[in-house]
Write an enzyme that holds these catalytic residues in place. Structure first.
Site, PDB file in Angstrom:
ATOM      1  N   PHE B 121      19.906  14.118   8.336  1.00 40.97           N
ATOM      2  CA  PHE B 121      18.806  13.189   8.725  1.00 40.97           C
ATOM      3  C   PHE B 121      18.002  12.920   7.675  1.00 40.97           C
ATOM      4  O   PHE B 121      18.148  13.702   6.401  1.00 40.97           O
ATOM      5  CB  PHE B 121      17.844  14.144   9.810  1.00 40.97           C
ATOM      6  CG  PHE B 121      17.610  13.615  10.925  1.00 40.97           C
ATOM      7  CD1 PHE B 121      18.162  13.473  11.938  1.00 40.97           C
ATOM      8  CD2 PHE B 121      16.179  12.746  11.069  1.00 40.97           C
ATOM      9  CE1 PHE B 121      17.759  12.966  13.315  1.00 40.97           C
ATOM     10  CE2 PHE B 121      15.952  12.358  12.241  1.00 40.97           C
ATOM     11  CZ  PHE B 121      16.618  12.279  13.373  1.00 40.97           C
ATOM     12  N   GLN B 241       2.514   7.499  10.102  1.00 38.17           N
ATOM     13  CA  GLN B 241       3.929   7.031   9.445  1.00 38.17           C
ATOM     14  C   GLN B 241       4.391   5.855  10.306  1.00 38.17           C
ATOM     15  O   GLN B 241       4.214   5.675  11.649  1.00 38.17           O
ATOM     16  CB  GLN B 241       4.849   8.378   9.902  1.00 38.17           C
ATOM     17  CG  GLN B 241       6.163   8.088   9.445  1.00 38.17           C
ATOM     18  CD  GLN B 241       6.925   9.286   9.703  1.00 38.17           C
ATOM     19  OE1 GLN B 241       7.276   9.737  10.768  1.00 38.17           O
ATOM     20  NE2 GLN B 241       7.121   9.909   8.482  1.00 38.17           N
ATOM     21  N   HIS B 243       7.736   4.266  11.260  1.00 38.51           N
ATOM     22  CA  HIS B 243       9.005   4.539  11.287  1.00 38.51           C
ATOM     23  C   HIS B 243       9.833   3.314  11.133  1.00 38.51           C
ATOM     24  O   HIS B 243       9.579   2.396  11.421  1.00 38.51           O
ATOM     25  CB  HIS B 243       9.569   5.242  12.602  1.00 38.51           C
ATOM     26  CG  HIS B 243      10.864   5.831  12.641  1.00 38.51           C
ATOM     27  ND1 HIS B 243      12.113   5.145  12.455  1.00 38.51           N
ATOM     28  CD2 HIS B 243      11.154   7.031  13.105  1.00 38.51           C
ATOM     29  CE1 HIS B 243      13.199   5.872  12.529  1.00 38.51           C
ATOM     30  NE2 HIS B 243      12.773   7.044  12.795  1.00 38.51           N
ATOM     31  N   LEU B 253      11.897   2.999  19.395  1.00 39.51           N
ATOM     32  CA  LEU B 253      12.361   3.712  18.340  1.00 39.51           C
ATOM     33  C   LEU B 253      13.683   3.722  18.306  1.00 39.51           C
ATOM     34  O   LEU B 253      14.451   3.945  19.292  1.00 39.51           O
ATOM     35  CB  LEU B 253      11.780   5.281  18.304  1.00 39.51           C
ATOM     36  CG  LEU B 253      12.339   6.142  17.252  1.00 39.51           C
ATOM     37  CD1 LEU B 253      11.459   5.762  16.162  1.00 39.51           C
ATOM     38  CD2 LEU B 253      11.950   7.482  17.306  1.00 39.51           C
ATOM     39  N   GLU B 256      16.606   7.811  13.581  1.00 42.52           N
ATOM     40  CA  GLU B 256      17.040   7.970  12.245  1.00 42.52           C
ATOM     41  C   GLU B 256      18.316   8.618  12.247  1.00 42.52           C
ATOM     42  O   GLU B 256      19.146   8.672  11.173  1.00 42.52           O
ATOM     43  CB  GLU B 256      16.107   9.090  11.341  1.00 42.52           C
ATOM     44  CG  GLU B 256      16.318   9.083   9.905  1.00 42.52           C
ATOM     45  CD  GLU B 256      15.002   9.847   9.565  1.00 42.52           C
ATOM     46  OE1 GLU B 256      13.966   9.348   9.861  1.00 42.52           O
ATOM     47  OE2 GLU B 256      15.330  10.702   8.748  1.00 42.52           O
ATOM     48  N   ARG B 287      11.165   8.317   5.368  1.00 44.74           N
ATOM     49  CA  ARG B 287      10.609   7.163   6.245  1.00 44.74           C
ATOM     50  C   ARG B 287       9.710   6.285   5.574  1.00 44.74           C
ATOM     51  O   ARG B 287       9.785   5.108   5.527  1.00 44.74           O
ATOM     52  CB  ARG B 287      10.053   7.767   7.507  1.00 44.74           C
ATOM     53  CG  ARG B 287      11.118   8.261   8.283  1.00 44.74           C
ATOM     54  CD  ARG B 287      10.524   8.999   9.539  1.00 44.74           C
ATOM     55  NE  ARG B 287      11.651   9.646  10.576  1.00 44.74           N
ATOM     56  CZ  ARG B 287      11.179  10.227  11.711  1.00 44.74           C
ATOM     57  NH1 ARG B 287      10.077  10.493  12.000  1.00 44.74           N
ATOM     58  NH2 ARG B 287      12.423  10.752  12.347  1.00 44.74           N
ATOM     59  N   HIS B 368       4.494   5.033  14.198  1.00 46.90           N
ATOM     60  CA  HIS B 368       5.308   6.268  14.909  1.00 46.90           C
ATOM     61  C   HIS B 368       4.390   7.454  15.085  1.00 46.90           C
ATOM     62  O   HIS B 368       4.556   8.211  16.111  1.00 46.90           O
ATOM     63  CB  HIS B 368       6.283   6.385  13.877  1.00 46.90           C
ATOM     64  CG  HIS B 368       7.206   7.301  14.702  1.00 46.90           C
ATOM     65  ND1 HIS B 368       7.907   7.310  16.102  1.00 46.90           N
ATOM     66  CD2 HIS B 368       8.097   8.431  14.170  1.00 46.90           C
ATOM     67  CE1 HIS B 368       8.816   8.400  16.209  1.00 46.90           C
ATOM     68  NE2 HIS B 368       8.880   8.964  15.277  1.00 46.90           N
ATOM     69  N   ARG B 410       5.763  12.609   7.027  1.00 44.50           N
ATOM     70  CA  ARG B 410       6.368  13.643   7.711  1.00 44.50           C
ATOM     71  C   ARG B 410       8.146  13.343   7.661  1.00 44.50           C
ATOM     72  O   ARG B 410       8.502  12.162   7.691  1.00 44.50           O
ATOM     73  CB  ARG B 410       6.146  13.674   9.385  1.00 44.50           C
ATOM     74  CG  ARG B 410       7.048  14.719   9.871  1.00 44.50           C
ATOM     75  CD  ARG B 410       6.528  14.790  11.598  1.00 44.50           C
ATOM     76  NE  ARG B 410       6.648  13.669  12.123  1.00 44.50           N
ATOM     77  CZ  ARG B 410       7.792  13.215  12.790  1.00 44.50           C
ATOM     78  NH1 ARG B 410       9.209  13.885  12.530  1.00 44.50           N
ATOM     79  NH2 ARG B 410       7.730  12.177  13.557  1.00 44.50           N
TER      80      ARG B 410
END
Lengths: 240, 596
Positions: B121, B241, B243, B253, B256, B287, B368, B410
């Site tokens: 990730f 954030q 994304h 979404l 990732e 991100r 996000h 994050r």
């Protein structure tokens, strides 16, 4: 595209009986979802139209409804799937799911459905000590795969409220509850299969299923529900 | 107005996503708890989390990992704004929390040896080589769904008290102590008071401030806005954030995990542009880094067909080509993608008519996740100021809280870690608190103010539709408080938002009834969004540096000398915003330049 949206309305604060609301929408794109059309009505024409919705992409399970006579999630039903190629005007009919009491417009009382869900002990049961090393219980990918399909259920009720056996008798636990039972009965780590089989082997359990396949067709998560019910039937007939 | 019904509990938990349910499970073993949620619990947004939950289990054969590496990655991902003592708690307890979930029956995918399967990730690395490490425990691409289902199932097993479709609308605060909450029962429109010693807000984020978002319609920041109105400051609100991979125009979404499984970002030239922005980790950079790279590619005319999107390509042919180029032995095929990313394939087929096995997916950054929120300590206790004064009995956990473990950005999977770790800690701490605290009496007319506010919206006759205001706000936030910001844009946003706040006073709805009046609730939720949008713009204008998710074109560098600190934004009684700052807690990792 021009859409005439026909919505089954009900609001006991206003009228005793349900009625049909008709809403004409211009400039509808083929990739618009039925949820987007309902929002257009709610936000620009009649704010009192009431429905449940949240994630808007088919994961939370809030907006199961009857669209042109078949259950679907409004947020996953694109207008293009309801139209013929090249069609310029279209009638779409939306009603609440069948077999549960309607509270207002497209909102039904989910409690009878949840009661059936809870009746099958829809939770992991394993009272044996966990591994002494403090780590996970082991499970082979093959054992994990056996119940993969039924872990996808989002409790939207599209299956149960499309089932003629459930319409005929609402004591039937219904396909969604059996899917939940399946998810645990076939989990190699779980120890509650016998208790659950007792519940779903009851008069109002799996034997009410007449393999009509409506549930499988209705499932927005493409779970092979009729197969899962068959596997539970098989487990009941072969258990020692 | 009829009098609200009063219920008494030791603790009231608001929100039934991962944090709320985890807290409920732990607290309800020892004290009397009610969980109230405006949705049926299984509709909560935790259920949409896809890719995984990280914990340094080191289950991948031949790989090592440690929670300290996870902690370093989290701190680096946060652009050094996370509090490192809290990050240690997060990453250390992640291991045990994931095991606890497995013991609750969560059906994680498995490696051939029977252990929980882990995938790569963004930003999760082997700290010695800098290369991606397999740390994200997952159940296909529906990890959040399985967490939510499993926790709800356990709550049923443990007979937790649920009040489904009750929406929190106010917090009852007397001095520095809470005494409960006010909620509306959706089915009847009736107001209820939940009188309690402790309250936990686990109400989630407010992505609906923006036009293109991955967030559910219900993510309107209710809990955060209520706290703001009751004199609780909001921490680090400028950090939101974006994304990198939302479905073009829709914002849905795309995990990732797609890049974790080998997916590649490509521009109009078919170039893997992340090689230029993050030479070591490439498509798996943090991100914020990837979202900015996509914006910059689009800005220099490299969007696909000149449009505002780029391609995410997970076709096995492409993935295997880059595996080979990177010297990796692994190869994937269609069946592997179908097994590992079934929901993603379903989303793109349903909404775009695109089969990800045959075509690349059009993606753009999507609003996000709120890194900021209600300030708390590591036990979920809500803080009233930068000195650490607590609001007694008040807790927050999950996205609505700012511990701060995410800092300025994050890391992927850490939202799920945050939910279970801090949901659990909050639940346990509430038990301790309730054992010693007594139930203070309710003040007179505790629900009067909010009931009057609701009645005013319900009966007001003006010309302003909530939907029109909401659209204006979302456009203003996307245009001015998005991936890149400047003083001019942020001042512009503040002007528009102030105007919208004025117009909100005239908001008028069609539904004058009581029963499931979602028209009324949506209007009230818009008020929450407007408040949080304002705090975001105010906090962002003040921070004259670029860090993590907050990128200022007019201040492009990170400024540790002046800005290694958390923002606290308080709204005063007369509606002004007051800013104060709290130094970041540094531990083992001294801030250094962030390179991926």
């Amino acid at each position: 595209m021009q859409v005439l949206l026909r919505i089954r309305r009900y609001n006991p604060e206003l009228r005793d009986k349900p009625w049909w609301g008709e809403y004409s929408l211009d400039n509808v794109a083929p990739h618009d979802t039925v949820l987007e059309l309902l929002h257009r009505v709610k936000w620009t024409m009649d704010g009192s139209l009431s429905l449940r919705r949240s994630c808007a992409h088919g994961v939370c399970g809030s907006d199961a409804m009857r669209i042109n006579g078949a259950n679907a999630l409004a947020c996953k039903m694109l207008v293009s799937r309801l139209a013929k190629p090249g069609q310029q005007s279209l009638k779409i009919q939306v009603e609440p799911i069948l077999g549960l009491p309607v509270l207002k417009d497209l909102i039904v009382d989910m409690e009878p459905f949840m009661e059936h869900y809870r009746s099958v002990l829809p939770y992991f049961i394993n009272d044996s000590p966990a591994p002494a090393n403090g780590r996970e219980r082991l499970q082979s990918p093959e054992d994990r795969a056996i119940f993969d399909d039924t872990t996808k259920c989002i409790l939207c009720a599209a299956c149960t409220t499309s089932c003629p056996s459930f319409w005929a008798n609402d004591k039937y636990v219904g396909p969604a509850a059996i899917v939940q039972a399946h998810r645990f009965i076939f989990d190699s780590r779980d120890e509650g299969a016998a208790q659950r089989l007792e519940v779903v082997g009851d008069t109002f359990g799996v034997w009410k299923c007449r393999t009509v396949f409506n549930c499988t067709n209705a499932c927005p998560r493409e779970i092979e529900i009729t197969r899962a019910i068959g596997e539970v039937k098989h487990a009941l007939t072969t258990k020692s | 107005m009829s009098k609200p019904q009063v219920h008494q509990f030791d603790a009231v938990i608001v929100g039934a996503g991962g944090a709320g349910l985890m807290a409920a499970l732990h607290a309800s073993k020892a004290i009397k708890v009610a969980v109230i949620s405006k949705l049926y619990p299984t509709r909560s947004h935790t259920g949409t989390a896809q890719g995984g939950i990280s914990a340094a289990l080191a289950n991948m054969e031949g790989e090592t990992d440690s929670w300290e590496w996870h902690a370093y990655d989290t701190v680096k991902g946060s652009d050094y704004l996370a509090d490192q003592d809290a990050v240690d708690v997060l990453c250390k307890e992640a291991i045990d929390a994931v095991i606890e979930l497995e013991h609750m029956g969560l059906p994680f995918d498995r490696f051939p040896n029977g252990k929980i399967s882990q995938r790569r990730f963004g930003g999760h690395t082997n700290n010695e080589t800098g290369k991606p490490v397999h740390r994200a425990c997952h159940a296909a691409d529906r990890t959040g769904h399985m967490i939510l289902q499993t926790l709800y199932q356990q709550c049923i097993k443990n007979q937790v008290n649920f009040y489904d479709e009750f929406q929190v609308v106010d917090l009852i605060r007397v001095g520095n102590e809470v005494r409960g909450i006010v909620a509306v029962e959706l089915a009847t429109g009736a107001f209820h008071i939940f009188h309690s010693k402790a309250v936990l807000f686990a109400t989630g984020g407010w992505g609906r401030c923006w036009e293109v978002t991955s967030n559910a319609h219900s993510l309107t920041g209710d809990g955060a806005a209520i706290c703001l109105r009751r004199g609780v400051p909001m921490e680090d609100m400028e950090f939101f954030q974006f994304h990198p991979t939302g479905i073009y125009k829709l914002g849905i979404l795309i995990t990732e995990g797609v890049r974790g499984e080998g997916g590649i970002l490509l521009n109009a030239d078919g170039e893997r542009f992340m090689e230029r922005y993050a030479p070591t980790i490439k498509d798996l950079a943090s991100r914020d880094v990837v979202s900015r790279a996509i914006y910059l590619e689009i800005a220099r005319g490299k969007g696909i067909n000149g449009q505002n999107y780029v391609h995410l390509d997970v076709r096995p042919k492409t993935v295997n080509y880059y595996f080979e180029k990177d010297g990796e032995s692994r190869r994937i095929d269609d069946a592997y993608i179908e097994a590992k990313l079934p929901d993603i394939a379903d989303f793109t087929r349903t909404y775009l008519g695109i089969d990800p096995l045959k075509e690349p997916m059009p993606i753009q950054p999507t609003a996000h996740y709120a890194m900021g929120g209600i300030p708390t300590d590591v036990d979920g206790r809500v803080l009233l100021d930068t000195q650490g004064t607590t609001l007694d009995g008040m807790y927050a956990a999950g996205e609505v809280a700012c511990v701060s473990v995410h800092g300025a950005n994050r890391l992927g999977t850490n939202s799920l870690v945050d939910l279970v770790v801090f949901g659990r800690r909050s639940g346990k701490h509430m038990v301790e608190y309730c054992r010693h605290a007594s139930l203070s009496p309710l003040p007179d007319g505790a629900a009067d103010e909010v009931m009057a506010a609701f009645d005013r919206i319900r009966t007001h006759n003006g010309n302003t539709k909530p939907h029109v205001l909401r659209q204006k706000m979302q456009k203003a936030m996307t245009a001015n408080v998005g991936v890149f910001r400047t003083a001019e844009l942020l001042q512009n946003a503040q002007g528009i938002l102030a105007q919208l706040q004025q117009e909100f006073q005239d908001v008028t709805i069609d539904d004058k009834g009581k029963r499931f009046n979602t028209d009324l609730l949506e209007a009230w939720e818009l008020g929450c969004l407007l408040d949080l949008a304002e705090v975001t713009a105010v906090s962002a204008l003040a921070r004259t540096e670029s860090r993590g998710g907050h990128a200022r074109d007019d201040y492009p560098e990170r400024d540790d000398a002046n800005w290694l600190q958390h923002t606290f934004c308080l709204r005063t009684a007369d509606g002004r915003y007051e800013l104060s700052y709290k130094p970041v807690t540094i531990g083992r990792y001294q801030p250094k330049k962030r390179v991926y």
